[in-house]
Write a protein that holds these residues in place. Structure first.
Motif, PDB file in Angstrom:
ATOM      1  N   TYR A   1      -4.243   1.396 -11.880  1.00 19.85           N
ATOM      2  CA  TYR A   1      -2.920   0.834 -11.855  1.00 19.85           C
ATOM      3  C   TYR A   1      -2.275   1.113 -10.497  1.00 19.85           C
ATOM      4  CZ  TYR A   1      -3.296   0.063 -16.750  1.00 19.85           C
ATOM      5  OH  TYR A   1      -3.539  -0.621 -17.858  1.00 19.85           O
ATOM      6  N   GLU A   2      -3.091   2.055  -9.471  1.00 19.64           N
ATOM      7  CA  GLU A   2      -2.607   2.071  -8.409  1.00 19.64           C
ATOM      8  C   GLU A   2      -2.681   0.753  -7.384  1.00 19.64           C
ATOM      9  OE1 GLU A   2      -4.586   5.617  -6.497  1.00 19.64           O
ATOM     10  OE2 GLU A   2      -3.069   6.865  -7.592  1.00 19.64           O
ATOM     11  N   ASN A   3      -3.515   0.078  -7.616  1.00 20.37           N
ATOM     12  CA  ASN A   3      -3.981  -1.057  -6.998  1.00 20.37           C
ATOM     13  C   ASN A   3      -4.309  -0.933  -5.429  1.00 20.37           C
ATOM     14  OD1 ASN A   3      -3.463  -2.378  -9.348  1.00 20.37           O
ATOM     15  ND2 ASN A   3      -1.288  -2.500  -8.825  1.00 20.37           N
ATOM     16  N   ASP A   4      -5.040   0.169  -5.128  1.00 20.21           N
ATOM     17  CA  ASP A   4      -5.459   0.471  -3.766  1.00 20.21           C
ATOM     18  C   ASP A   4      -6.568  -0.434  -3.413  1.00 20.21           C
ATOM     19  OD1 ASP A   4      -6.674   1.451  -1.656  1.00 20.21           O
ATOM     20  OD2 ASP A   4      -5.895   3.393  -1.966  1.00 20.21           O
ATOM     21  N   ASP A   5      -6.072  -1.142  -2.293  1.00 19.91           N
ATOM     22  CA  ASP A   5      -7.141  -2.227  -1.988  1.00 19.91           C
ATOM     23  C   ASP A   5      -8.450  -1.888  -1.830  1.00 19.91           C
ATOM     24  OD1 ASP A   5      -7.009  -5.033  -0.878  1.00 19.91           O
ATOM     25  OD2 ASP A   5      -7.597  -4.459   0.766  1.00 19.91           O
ATOM     26  N   ARG A   6      -8.809  -0.637  -1.299  1.00 23.35           N
ATOM     27  CA  ARG A   6      -9.988   0.228  -1.040  1.00 23.35           C
ATOM     28  C   ARG A   6     -10.897   0.186  -2.599  1.00 23.35           C
ATOM     29  NH1 ARG A   6      -8.342   5.422   1.654  1.00 23.35           N
ATOM     30  NH2 ARG A   6      -6.865   5.015  -0.230  1.00 23.35           N
TER      31      ARG A   6
ATOM     32  N   LEU B   1      -9.739  -1.986  -5.413  1.00 25.60           N
ATOM     33  CA  LEU B   1     -10.078  -3.052  -5.984  1.00 25.60           C
ATOM     34  C   LEU B   1     -10.922  -4.098  -5.094  1.00 25.60           C
ATOM     35  CD1 LEU B   1      -6.095  -4.215  -6.130  1.00 25.60           C
ATOM     36  CD2 LEU B   1      -7.934  -3.689  -7.863  1.00 25.60           C
ATOM     37  N   LYS B   2     -11.344  -3.902  -3.839  1.00 24.65           N
ATOM     38  CA  LYS B   2     -12.167  -4.633  -3.047  1.00 24.65           C
ATOM     39  C   LYS B   2     -13.789  -4.116  -3.646  1.00 24.65           C
ATOM     40  CE  LYS B   2     -10.190  -7.199  -0.338  1.00 24.65           C
ATOM     41  NZ  LYS B   2      -9.345  -6.847   1.072  1.00 24.65           N
TER      42      LYS B   2
END
Lengths: 340, 808
Positions: free
Chosen positions: A329-334, A336-337
């Motif tokens: 739920y933080e949605n840190d790009d690192r 998600l990628k």
């Protein structure tokens, strides 16, 4: 004359062979075969020959011309080839340089897991159905055989809007809504957000996702439930996955069970991941309680049904070996990628 | 719920299995074991030793040399530093090669501490005398053990040198921890679990012998009981024990309690705890001398009534809380905790034992209301079987007598207005098999039932269910009993046959999925945000006080203000996520979320709100307004929106840059909005870069969506293309120019493409240059220049009226 022709031919061959590029070769062609070229000159001088000699010499000149032309053609091809080779050589690139990328985003690991589940059940004829996230107490509890003041209501740590409306604590109410409105037989799964008042930590979140599954038909059995969910587990976690069903209790199913799958990390030997047991608890399921069917105006003497509910986050965490729920739920790009 | 394996074996004497086998089998038959602890784990080669002699160590003041009889032909020599060793003491001794659980600092060592013989300051030592901590327990559980020093067996322990010290201490036990489901109230008791264990392993179940003991006095001469609310208190039994002698309970009882993790206190407390563990029935003991009027009245409290429980806390009561009262005052909160005014003290002479049954829901609500959850309330709130109360109270009195703790007064006062009987369920083996997908014969089913005391009445063709199994009501319940003893693992695995169904996604779900995919292929990664957020979000987004967006649904019991309202606008999730990425110094981040906002029809909420699916896009670090606009257009196309979307400048969205914001419409439908985030909003989120966002209403998109594609044929005749370079005032929009071209382009106009925009030094200030490529084509013929020229002239003329002139 013959000697002259021979000499011309030798000169031509020499000059053609010595041509190091197409320009030089063209020069040679002009020199020998051009309108003002030597061979043309020689043809012109034929008029000085006798009638008898003329055709013989003419033939010789033609032979010479053909020979020279042939040689020019060959040489031209060679030179062209050489030039192309040279050009291509100059065009050499470092193929290990990185490729140019079109920026493409990643799927959320929950979506990734959900798509898997939808693929598996969609293929078995289950339609994907949705229901409201803010739900009536009746659908979330009462119609699921959880009457007012039932301890299960407390156990689920419900968020209330008021006494009649709650944030749904499970996707099970969609079962009821679907059974109430759709013709039978029915096969459905219903993924969606659910809410429980748990503080946020590495394994808990007040908002998460469940996938509900339901089949209503005339002869649905506990054996069918086992078979279906075993198939599901093998599809999701790999063909060598084993499943274990343990008796359990849910107010809306009877008999009820929990399903464990063999730990896909240690394959049942026991590891830190499965807390040494070799098994991982994955979902709750059971035969829909006759009271629930009755409340949806389905005759339990005619129809039977099985239902199951599985936590999407749980599957995502297990399948992708994510060690902290909060990351989802933080949605840190690192983060998600990594799910491309 | 915890049990001691040794205790279970008292009721199932033939039970012979390892802790793990027990765990697995019980779990598979429906009593889920969460884990277990072998008290003797890591204890090896520990015997009882008798100290024969103690001598001083020649080289160490703090050490002594002991000769210890371990029941073998010769004593062994052990050097110790323990201060409390005495000659003739019986002590636990770990021999050479053995193991203890903890080190000297009372810290548990995984795998245990291995003890080897060796020399201590030059003197040989062949083992170690152990403290209770080294054996993995503590002074709490063994009050006779010294806080510091070697455990000395009490004189009456009945042990001799060479005995197994682990067994002698009762450490040869296993505590199993269970997850008991709420329907199996009977399994919150050792006796209930033992019944299940006997059935699971096919062994005999020996119910304890319980007698109604007592002298020839009558309890009713001591006490009178009245129940004022029979619904909240279906049964109340009182028994009396006089000449009470408070003291420690015997070792065997202490062991049992230790085995389930309960600390022994004194005989009376231990007995009530013992009975509660055994039968799951909480009891309470009152000092009878504090009960005024020799009577007990069970009634609800008066609103505002004050009462102090035995933990010293004062509570204000309300009329839904059930109280135990005497002739004058309340003496306990029913089922939760006794009062300070009637509690047992060391000087107690006569004890009143209460074994009652209370309404589970009422106890649960009262316990919640008072903020007091006790062992007793935890049991009562499950809804107990009133028939157990009798067993429990008699058991307690019997134990009082056996333990010589007092003189039991004969008889009892038992108020039980409505006797609870068990259910009767019609027995239909065919239907059970049909539900399970099995073919188990009738007799086998009956055998399973009998194992757990469900009786088959052949005449009535019913299964008579004992009163402690209130969870068995119907055929499906019987099917579960059959299934779990037949074995879930033995039930076949089949695939439902039945009528086939189509399954899969509906058209709206397909639109959503396509939009999500298009977002991804435009570089956006999928985010997931919470549906509830802080009301402060509206301020952060500069949403005015009177905005409808502030009409949010409020959660009545939120985790905190930050999660207290259901979002009406989806931006906060994406902006917060971008802010987190920005704080983590991630460059070029593009995120999208597909999730609902919740719009109430009216507040306070009377009906379910509207849940609208929104696709929210947010990006920083690369691209600009037009990059995002391109993505939006692409997403709409992929979502099946055929009609061209219109982007109209707006200054009405407070969270967006007033000069860089647009609402998106399609025909008459509102599709959403997009733009650059307002710098104040950005600073509220702590982002120091430009952020572009778009919010698309997916419900409207889905309504516009149309994937019914028809081939239009390939163009057979050539197109004529004209380039148009325009100079115009800045305030003339591209949209206006294109509209003008479209309007005047005529039937052959095929496409308009903007290929250059320029503002800068080479042209007049306040002006911009636009270059279009305009294509004309006819379906049925080759167009003639003259037709196109006519059209172009018209376009140029009209553009001039708009303020756009051909660039010279």
């Amino acid at each position: 004359m013959k000697e002259k022709l021979k000499e011309l031919r030798e000169n031509a061959i020499k000059q053609i062979k010595e041509s190091e590029n197409l320009d030089k070769l063209n020069e040679a062609r002009v020199t020998f075969l051009g309108k003002k070229g030597e061979l043309t000159a020689m043809l012109k001088s034929m008029k000085d020959l006798s009638e008898e000699e003329r055709p013989i010499f003419g033939q010789l000149v033609n032979e010479t011309r053909e020979a020279i032309e042939k040689l020019i053609d060959e040489t031209k091809k060679n030179l062209e080839n050489k030039e192309l080779m040279y050009k291509l050589e100059k065009e050499e690139i470092d193929v290990t340089l990185p490729g140019k990328k079109i920026k493409v985003g990643a799927k959320h690991p929950c979506s990734l897991a959900l798509e898997e589940v939808e693929r598996i059940f969609g293929g078995m004829g289950y339609e994907i159905v949705e229901g409201p996230e803010i739900e009536k107490d009746y659908y979330n509890f009462e119609a699921l055989n959880i009457p007012a003041n039932h301890p299960a209501k407390d156990e689920q740590d419900t968020f209330y809007i008021n006494s009649d409306i709650v944030l749904r604590t499970q996707t099970s109410p969609v079962q009821i809504r679907t059974m109430e409105t759709r013709p039978l037989p029915l096969r459905m799964i219903s993924p969606g957000r659910v809410f429980r008042s748990d503080e946020i930590d590495a394994t808990h979140s007040p908002s998460f996702h469940q996938i509900e599954g339901l089949i209503v038909d005339k002869n649905v059995t506990l054996a069918d439930l086992k078979g279906t969910l075993e198939l599901f587990a093998k599809e999701l976690f790999g063909a060598d996955t084993k499943v274990k069903f343990r008796p359990h209790h849910f107010p809306f199913t009877e008999p009820s069970a929990e399903m464990d799958v063999s730990c896909f990390k240690c394959h049942g030997k026991g590891c830190r991941f499965c807390k040494g047991s070799g098994w991982i608890e994955i979902l709750g399921c059971g035969m829909v309680h006759p009271n629930v069917l009755r409340m949806c105006n389905i005759d339990p003497d005619e129809y039977s049904a099985f239902a199951f509910g599985v936590g999407l986050e749980r599957i995502a965490l297990l399948k992708y070996e994510i060690d902290d729920l909060r990351l989802l739920y933080e949605n840190d790009d690192r983060f998600l990628k990594q799910f491309k | 719920m915890n049990t001691s394996l040794n205790w279970i074996k008292e009721y199932v004497p033939d039970l012979n299995c390892t802790a793990q086998e027990y765990t697995d089998a019980m779990t598979l038959s429906g009593t889920k074991v969460e884990g277990y602890e072998c008290l003797a784990e890591d204890l090896e080669k520990i015997v009882v030793g008798k100290i024969l002699s103690i001598d001083k160590h020649p080289d160490a003041d703090k050490l002594v040399i002991c000769q210890v009889d371990i029941g073998q032909s010769a004593p062994i020599q052990i050097v110790t530093g323990a201060p409390n060793v005495v000659v003739n003491a019986l002590v636990p001794v770990v021999l050479d090669g053995g193991k203890v659980a903890c080190d000297h600092d009372r810290k548990r060592v995984p795998g245990g501490v291995k003890i080897k013989k060796g020399k201590l300051r030059g003197v040989e030592s062949n083992g170690m005398m152990c403290s209770i901590d080294e054996l993995g327990s503590s002074h709490d559980y063994y009050p006779e053990a010294p806080e510091d020093g070697i455990y000395l067996f009490p004189e009456n322990a009945g042990v001799k040198p060479g005995d197994d010290a682990v067994k002698a201490l009762g450490l040869d036990d296993v505590t199993h921890e269970y997850e008991i489901t709420s329907n199996r109230v009977d399994c919150y008791a050792t006796i209930g679990i033992a019944r299940e264990a006997a059935a699971t392993f096919g062994k005999e179940f020996k119910f304890p012998v319980i007698k109604e003991t007592g002298n020839n006095e009558k309890a009713s001469d001591y006490i009178k009981v009245t129940i004022k609310d029979e619904k909240l208190c279906p049964r109340y039994i009182a028994r009396v024990v006089k000449n009470v002698k408070i003291g420690p309970s015997p070792t065997w009882m202490q062991r049992r309690l230790k085995g389930v993790g309960i600390r022994p206190i004194n005989n009376i407390v231990d007995i009530t705890n013992y009975v509660m563990e055994e039968f799951g029935q909480p009891m309470h003991a009152y000092d009878l001398s504090t009960i005024e009027g020799n009577e007990i009245i069970v009634r609800t409290a008066a609103d505002g009534e004050k009462f102090t429980t035995l933990d010293g806390r004062e509570h204000e009561l309300s009329s839904d809380i059930l109280m135990i009262c005497d002739g004058k005052k309340p003496v306990g909160v029913a089922g939760i905790m006794g009062g300070e005014n009637s509690m047992i003290t060391d000087s107690v002479k006569t004890v009143l034992f209460e074994a009652a049954c209370f309404d589970g829901t009422n106890i649960r609500l009262s316990s919640k209301k008072l903020g007091m959850r006790t062992d007793a309330s935890g049991k009562f709130e499950k809804g107990l079987d009133p028939n157990t109360a009798l067993l429990a109270v008699n058991r307690a009195c019997q134990l009082m007598e056996e333990l010589n703790a007092g003189e039991v007064v004969g008889g009892m006062v038992d108020v039980y207005p409505q006797v609870r009987t068990g259910n009767e369920v019609e027995f239909n083996p065919e239907r059970i098999n049909k539900l399970l997908g099995t073919s188990i014969d009738k007799d086998t089913m009956i055998k399973y039932f009998e194992k757990i005391e469900l009786e088959y009445d052949e005449k009535k063709n019913v299964i008579k269910v004992p009163s402690w199994r209130q969870d068995v009501h119907c055929m499906a319940d019987l099917a579960e009993e059959v299934a779990r003893f037949y074995g879930y693992d033995k039930i076949p695995t089949t695939i439902p046959d039945g009528e086939s169904t189509i399954g899969g996604f509906n058209p709206r779900q397909i639109v959503y999925a396509n939009a999500k995919n298009a977002a991804r292929f435009n570089g956006f990664s999928e985010a997931m945000c919470f549906s509830f957020e802080s009301p402060k979000v509206f301020d952060k987004l500069l949403i005015p006080e009177n905005s409808e967006l502030r009409q949010a649904i409020i959660i009545s019991n939120p985790l905190g203000e930050d999660y207290s309202i259901m979002r009406t606008i989806s931006l906060n999730g994406i902006l917060s996520s971008l802010a987190l990425n920005y704080a983590h110094r991630n460059k070029e981040v593009s995120l999208f979320e597909m999730a609902n906002v919740y719009l109430p029809h009216e507040l306070p909420l009377k009906d379910l709100p509207e849940e609208r699916m929104k696709l929210t896009l947010g990006t920083y670090g690369s691209g600009d307004f037009f990059t995002l606009k391109g993505s939006v257009v692409d997403i709409l196309t992929e979502a099946g929106v055929r009609e061209e979307a219109r982007f109209t400048a707006t200054k009405e969205l407070p969270f967006l840059h007033p000069g860089r914001a647009a609402v998106i419409t399609c025909g008459k439908k509102d599709i959403g909005f997009m733009g650059e985030v307002h710098p104040i909003v950005l600073s509220n989120y702590g982002i120091k870069e430009k952020v572009y966002v778009a919010v698309i209403d997916m419900l409207n998109v889905a309504e516009l969506s149309d994937y019914d594609i028809k081939f239009k044929g390939l163009a057979k005749f050539p197109a004529i293309t004209r380039d148009l370079s325009l100079l115009t005032r800045k305030d003339v929009t591209c949209g206006q120019i294109e509209e003008c071209i479209k309007k005047n382009g005529g039937e052959y106009l095929e496409s308009i493409e903007l290929f250059d925009v320029y503002e800068g030094e080479r042209i007049m200030a306040g002006f911009k240059s636009l270059a279009y490529s305009i294509a004309f084509r006819a379906k049925d013929k080759t167009l003639e220049d003259t037709i196109v020229n006519e059209r172009m002239d018209k376009i140029i003329k009209e553009l001039k009226n708009l303020g756009a002139e051909l660039r010279q």
